[in-house]
Structure formats: C-alpha cells, structure tokens
Write a protein that holds these residues in place. Structure first.
Motif, short mmCIF file in Angstrom:
data_model
loop_
_atom_site.label_atom_id
_atom_site.label_comp_id
_atom_site.label_asym_id
_atom_site.label_seq_id
_atom_site.Cartn_x
_atom_site.Cartn_y
_atom_site.Cartn_z
N GLY A 168 0.83 -1.19 0.00
CA GLY A 168 0.00 0.00 0.00
C GLY A 168 0.87 1.25 0.00
N PHE A 169 0.43 2.28 -0.68
CA PHE A 169 1.15 3.56 -0.66
C PHE A 169 0.19 4.67 -1.07
CE2 PHE A 169 1.77 1.72 -4.88
CZ PHE A 169 1.49 2.78 -5.74
N THR A 170 0.65 5.92 -0.90
CA THR A 170 -0.18 7.08 -1.19
C THR A 170 0.53 8.00 -2.17
OG1 THR A 170 -1.15 6.98 1.03
CG2 THR A 170 -1.37 9.06 -0.15
N TYR A 191 4.50 5.89 -8.77
CA TYR A 191 5.35 4.96 -8.03
C TYR A 191 5.36 3.65 -8.83
CZ TYR A 191 7.06 1.72 -4.49
OH TYR A 191 7.78 0.76 -3.82
N THR A 192 6.53 3.04 -8.96
CA THR A 192 6.65 1.80 -9.72
C THR A 192 6.76 0.62 -8.78
OG1 THR A 192 7.74 2.94 -11.57
CG2 THR A 192 7.98 0.53 -11.45
N ALA A 231 -3.74 4.88 -2.50
CA ALA A 231 -4.57 6.01 -2.08
C ALA A 231 -4.06 7.28 -2.75
CB ALA A 231 -4.54 6.16 -0.56
N CYS A 232 -4.94 7.96 -3.43
CA CYS A 232 -4.60 9.25 -4.05
C CYS A 232 -5.25 10.34 -3.21
CB CYS A 232 -5.09 9.30 -5.49
SG CYS A 232 -4.32 8.07 -6.55
N LYS A 233 -4.42 11.12 -2.51
CA LYS A 233 -4.94 12.09 -1.56
C LYS A 233 -4.33 13.46 -1.81
CE LYS A 233 -5.46 8.69 2.21
NZ LYS A 233 -5.08 8.37 3.61
N ALA A 281 4.66 13.41 2.98
CA ALA A 281 5.40 12.22 2.55
C ALA A 281 6.07 11.54 3.73
CB ALA A 281 6.44 12.59 1.49
N ILE A 282 6.59 12.31 4.67
CA ILE A 282 7.22 11.74 5.87
C ILE A 282 6.18 11.01 6.72
CG2 ILE A 282 8.32 12.33 8.06
CD1 ILE A 282 9.74 14.64 6.54
N PHE A 283 5.00 11.63 6.87
CA PHE A 283 3.93 10.98 7.63
C PHE A 283 3.49 9.68 6.95
CE2 PHE A 283 2.23 15.11 9.80
CZ PHE A 283 3.30 15.06 10.68
N GLN A 284 3.38 9.71 5.63
CA GLN A 284 2.96 8.51 4.92
C GLN A 284 4.01 7.40 5.02
OE1 GLN A 284 -0.10 8.01 3.58
NE2 GLN A 284 0.58 5.89 3.39
#
Length: 323
Positions: free
Chosen positions: A95-97, A105-106, A160-162, A268-271
């Motif tokens: 999972g990523f955002t 992201y690849t 997730a696209c936020k 980005a750091i929080f994610q």
C-alpha cells in the motif's frame, strides 16, 4: 593236550567272529556314511536348486523397492517439484499514497520464475492507472487496488490518491467588495493568522475525547528514528505523539510548517511512517489492520496532520473545523 588244543581253536574262532562282526559294522557305518553323504549331497543340491528358485523372487522384490524409493526422491517428470514449496509472489509495497495528480510509483515484483508473464491491472483507472511495467500514476483523489498476476499467483496493493483541490482565495471577490464598502477603502479582510490554531491544545482535546492511549511527545531522537527527515523541516509548531507500546493502536502528529512548499514533504514523511508500520512495524494483526485501514494524512494551509486510530475520520473533521 586235547583240552589245550580245543581252547586255542575256540579262541581262534571267537577272534574270527569278532573280526567279522567288526568288519561288518564298519562296512555298514561306511555304507551309512556314504548314504548320508549322498543324502547330504542331494540336500545340498536341493538347497542349491532352491536358491536358484528363490533368488529371482528376492531380487525382483528388492528391485521393486529400489525403484519405488528412487522414484520418490528423483522422479524426472517433476513429481519432486510438486513436494517443494513454490516461490511466493511478493510486491515492493502492499500500500502507498500519491499526493498529486500525475505523481507515480513503480511497483517491484519478486518471487517470479524467469520467463513467467507478469500483468498489472488497476481496479479503478479513473483514480490511478498502471502500465505493463508496474508504474502507477495518480489521476484523481480516491482509492483503488492494483492486482498483479504471475502464472497462477496474484498479489494486490492498495493505492490512495490524496490531495486537496485548489480552493479560491477568500481574500478577494465578494469579501473584497464587502470590505471596501464597510471601510471606505480597497482593503480586503485578511485570512486568520495561522498561529491562531493551537496544535498543542488541539492534541489535548483529541486525546481527551477519543481513545489514543500510551502516547508520548517525541523528542529529537524519536523523531529521527520514526519520522526521518521531519527534524530538518522548518516549523512553527510541532506536536508529534508516538505510541511506544508493542501493540501500537494509533498515533497523532501535527505540524505547522513555515514554508508552504514543505507541506508535501511533511505529508510524505507521515505517509512513510504509516507504510513502515503496515509493512511489519505494527507486528500484530489488529494494529496492522488499524494502520492499514484507519490512517489519514491531511493538510489545511500550512498545517499537516497524521492520525491513526478507530476514530480517525472524526478527528479529521475536528481538524478541518479549526480553519
């Protein structure tokens, strides 16, 4: 004289009889021995013949066992491969955002045998697309699932696209006209000062109203360990609370950056913190589920919040109500 002669003759007769008897006995013994030898020889021949009969049976039986054992350990038709564990398909992320339209992201794939065809599919291409090389590109805010197939194996990754759509400035338009008419000049009503939002007070309210136990305000060492890069960002306020328990059921972190350009960096750091917990840091099933499903990263102006917990959506509403 006659008596002596008679005695000698009798003794001679007895001697001859005895000798004859002994000879007959020896001959019988010899004959018996010969017969026994013949019988023994016959039995030996029979035993040898029996060996000739039994040897192929025993040899055949041994051959069958050997063949069976050989087949179970080194069957060339692949039966041995069926007992070996198949390599498991894995992805670089589960999972990523993505925080802006067009960001990407690849995904990297592992555990795939050479020559196996790998395909990628997006569950909702309107939110995020994916190409044949695993490159995921954000399209619009929302969530979707990327499914990867390799042979008879599949794996998934939640994307997730936020991000927030641009908002019109509150300092112009009708506000400007209203300000002009009320003050007689061309001034506009200024936005509230960002420093008016007290993040420490908000954290106190959140931890009082919602269940976020065992939180500790992070020091510089904790920031470097769990929120790498955050201490390098210039901030007006920083309230980063970390749950140091092994059963980490949630955290909350709020930052007000000095430069709006750093908002994306903090998000980005929080994610990254969320991703590290989802991918093994949370250890146990229930904390992992919470970090996966009930984590949010939001921003408003120069303020950024990460919240993880059962009441995350309610806390996001309270956060947005501050502005």
């Amino acid at each position: 004289m006659k008596h002596r002669t008679y005695a000698l003759l009798l003794a001679a007769t007895l001697s001859v009889s005895l000798l004859a008897g002994c000879g007959s006995s020896n001959g019988a013994n010899s004959s018996q021995s010969s017969d026994n030898s013949s019988i023994s020889s016959s039995q030996g021949s029979q035993s040898s013949s029996g060996s000739d009969v039994s040897t192929p049976d025993a040899s055949g039986s041994g051959s069958d066992v050997s063949t069976s054992a050989s087949g179970s350990t080194s069957t060339p038709d692949g039966s041995q491969g069926e007992t070996q564990e198949q390599a498991k398909l894995t992805l670089s992320r589960t999972g990523f955002t993505l925080f802006s339209a067009g960001s990407s992201y690849t995904l990297k794939v592992d555990g795939v045998a050479e020559g196996t065809k790998v395909t990628f599919k997006s569950g909702n291409p309107d939110v995020a697309t994916v190409d044949e090389n695993g490159k995921v590109v954000a399209v619009k805010p929302g969530n979707t699932k990327i499914t990867v197939t390799a042979g008879d194996q599949t794996a998934t990754c939640v994307v997730a696209c936020k991000w927030e759509e641009s908002k019109p400035s509150t300092g112009g338009g009708s506000s400007s006209g209203s300000g002009s008419s009320s003050s007689g000049g061309g001034t506009t009503t200024p936005d509230p000062e960002p420093s008016k939002v007290d993040l420490a007070a908000f954290c106190t309210t959140v931890t009082t109203n919602y269940s976020l136990p065992h939180l500790s305000l992070a020091d510089s060492t904790m920031l470097d360990n769990y929120y790498a890069g955050l201490s390098s960002v210039a901030t007006e306020q920083s309230q980063v609370y970390i749950n140091m328990m092994s059963m980490n059921m949630g955290e909350i972190s709020l930052v007000q950056v000095k430069d709006s350009k750093d908002v994306a960096t903090v998000k980005a750091i929080f994610q990254a913190r969320i991703d590290s917990m989802v991918n093994g840091g949370a250890w146990y099933p229930e904390p992992t589920r919470i970090w996966t499903e009930q984590s949010r990263v939001v921003s408003n102006g120069n303020y950024v919040m990460m919240v993880v917990g059962e009441d995350c959506d309610s806390i996001v509403k309270d956060f947005n109500a501050l502005f």
